[in-house]
Design an enzyme around this catalytic site. Structure first.
Site, short mmCIF file in Angstrom:
data_model
loop_
_atom_site.label_atom_id
_atom_site.label_comp_id
_atom_site.label_asym_id
_atom_site.label_seq_id
_atom_site.Cartn_x
_atom_site.Cartn_y
_atom_site.Cartn_z
N SER A 169 -11.84 8.80 0.49
CA SER A 169 -11.73 7.62 1.11
C SER A 169 -13.06 7.61 1.86
O SER A 169 -13.57 8.52 2.19
CB SER A 169 -10.48 7.36 1.93
N GLU A 203 -14.14 -6.65 9.27
CA GLU A 203 -12.61 -6.52 10.01
C GLU A 203 -12.68 -4.99 10.60
O GLU A 203 -13.46 -4.33 10.21
CB GLU A 203 -11.45 -6.80 8.74
N SER A 217 -5.78 -3.46 1.97
CA SER A 217 -6.26 -3.04 0.80
C SER A 217 -6.56 -4.34 -0.20
O SER A 217 -6.46 -4.28 -1.58
CB SER A 217 -5.28 -2.46 0.06
N GLU A 245 0.94 -1.29 -0.09
CA GLU A 245 -0.03 -0.03 0.08
C GLU A 245 0.96 1.25 -0.09
O GLU A 245 0.47 2.32 0.37
CB GLU A 245 -1.11 -0.05 1.15
N ASN A 277 -9.90 -1.70 10.72
CA ASN A 277 -8.66 -0.68 9.92
C ASN A 277 -8.29 0.31 10.88
O ASN A 277 -9.14 1.23 10.83
CB ASN A 277 -9.06 -0.47 8.71
N ASP A 333 -15.65 -2.74 9.32
CA ASP A 333 -16.46 -3.05 8.18
C ASP A 333 -17.38 -4.16 8.50
O ASP A 333 -16.84 -5.04 9.23
CB ASP A 333 -15.49 -3.44 7.11
#
Length: 367
Positions: free
Chosen positions: A335, A324, A195, A17, A326, A312
């Site tokens: 974003s 998950e 990602s 990333e 982040n 998420d």
């Protein structure tokens, strides 16, 4: 005259990333008001060397394509200490002091950036930083341990199988027998990559072995998750000031039209994005929206997160399932994380200011 806050923006890194981190750094630097902030830019090259970063944020703009940290004959060093020590620039047989910084914004994703490693370095340096601490970062980065924390906190997760490199070599038949108990399709993922790198959707058991090899190109540890037929919904969580509780944003939904791989992968996120839209706010009923926000904050608290985290979900039959977390989510102006707070009236620049404020008020040392 009010003293400006001296902030180091660290970006790049050795993960897949890298370029996304560069784009994020440019956006963050543009958002930092020069009347309030004195910015020190630090880039980490793909080989792991720390170098003076780009001072012109426009040079990092993603509209120019995927960028990366360029070569330099100088190196940047953050020595351990109590936070009052100077950063150092080393090169040409000389050492130059750059002065101390008040706070660091590590705009890094993936291994050696989002996994607790740089957070540990900054703890040893005594420098406040934006985002989660060592434990939350490390546990949140590993999809297996992440799920174990969620399960321990009584939060809903989908069925999965964890596969270490040793298990895959020594117990492959046992692993495949466990996977056979899952409902197909399954998703085979690197445990500690971000990602959506290295992910494969597998329709039959016979395809699992090849998918594991693809995932292991990014991480020797792999998770195999049962596919969940649900809507992909995301919630941005922002830490509270002082003893105030963390705050959940409105919800966003990822809408993707027939991608080639059948799921939301790296290419559909950042490269071929024509079929990707974000619906903000997500069109969910009031009760489901409330429950997702509540579970997102409980997830934030379960990991003892600080600053920011995006949680998420899959929402299947009205039931939220945590997919998950982040701990350093995508943070370009486009974003999901800043877009969700933008819907609530918090601009990108205000969000950056709030995160810096949260970092500066966090207690140092054990807490």
């Amino acid at each position: 005259m009010v003293k400006r806050i001296r902030i180091a923006v660290i970006y790049g890194g050795i993960s897949g990333e890298h370029s996304i981190s560069c784009a994020t750094a440019g956006a963050v630097m543009r958002a930092l008001d020069p009347d309030r902030y004195d910015v020190v830019s630090i880039g980490i090259r793909r080989d792991g060397t720390w170098v003076p970063g780009e001072t012109d944020p426009e040079a990092l703009d993603m509209s120019r394509g995927l960028t990366e940290v360029g070569p330099s004959d100088r190196r940047i060093v953050i020595p351990p200490g109590d936070g009052s020590q100077s950063l150092l620039e080393v090169g040409g047989g000389q050492v130059r002091e750059l002065g101390a910084v008040d706070v660091v914004f590590p705009v890094l994703h993936g291994p050696f950036g989002e996994d607790g490693t740089i957070q540990g370095l900054l703890e040893m340096a005594g420098i406040p930083y934006v985002g989660c601490g060592v434990l939350a970062s490390a546990a949140g980065m590993d999809k297996d341990f992440m799920k174990q924390v969620l399960i321990g906190a009584g939060l809903p997760v989908g069925p999965y199988v964890a596969v270490t490199a040793h298990r895959w070599r020594a117990e492959r038949d046992a692993v495949l027998a466990e996977v056979a108990e899952l409902e197909f399709p399954v998703y085979v993922k690197p445990a500690r990559a971000g990602s959506s790198l290295g992910i494969s959707k597998v329709e039959r058991l016979e395809g699992v072995a090849a998918a594991v090899e693809v995932a292991q190109a990014h991480d020797p540890k792999v998770v195999i998750e049962q596919g969940i037929a649900g809507r992909e919904v995301e919630c941005a969580v922002l830490g509270g000031r002082g003893d105030e509780p963390a705050r959940a944003s409105v919800l966003g939904e990822v809408l993707l039209e027939a991608p080639a791989g059948g799921f939301y992968d790296f290419d559909s996120k950042y490269v071929s994005t024509d079929g990707l839209t974000m619906s903000i706010p997500a069109e969910l009923d009031e009760e489901t929206t409330r429950r997702v926000g509540e579970i997102a904050v409980r997830t934030f608290d379960a990991f003892e997160c600080e600053g920011l985290t995006r949680v998420d979900f899959f929402v299947a039959g009205g039931e939220p399932i945590v997919n998950e977390i982040n701990t350093m989510p995508g943070f370009t102006p486009f974003s999901m994380y800043p877009a969700l707070w933008g819907q609530a009236g918090l601009s990108y620049g205000e969000l950056v200011d709030e995160l810096v404020g949260l970092a500066l008020e966090r207690p140092r040392g054990l807490r």
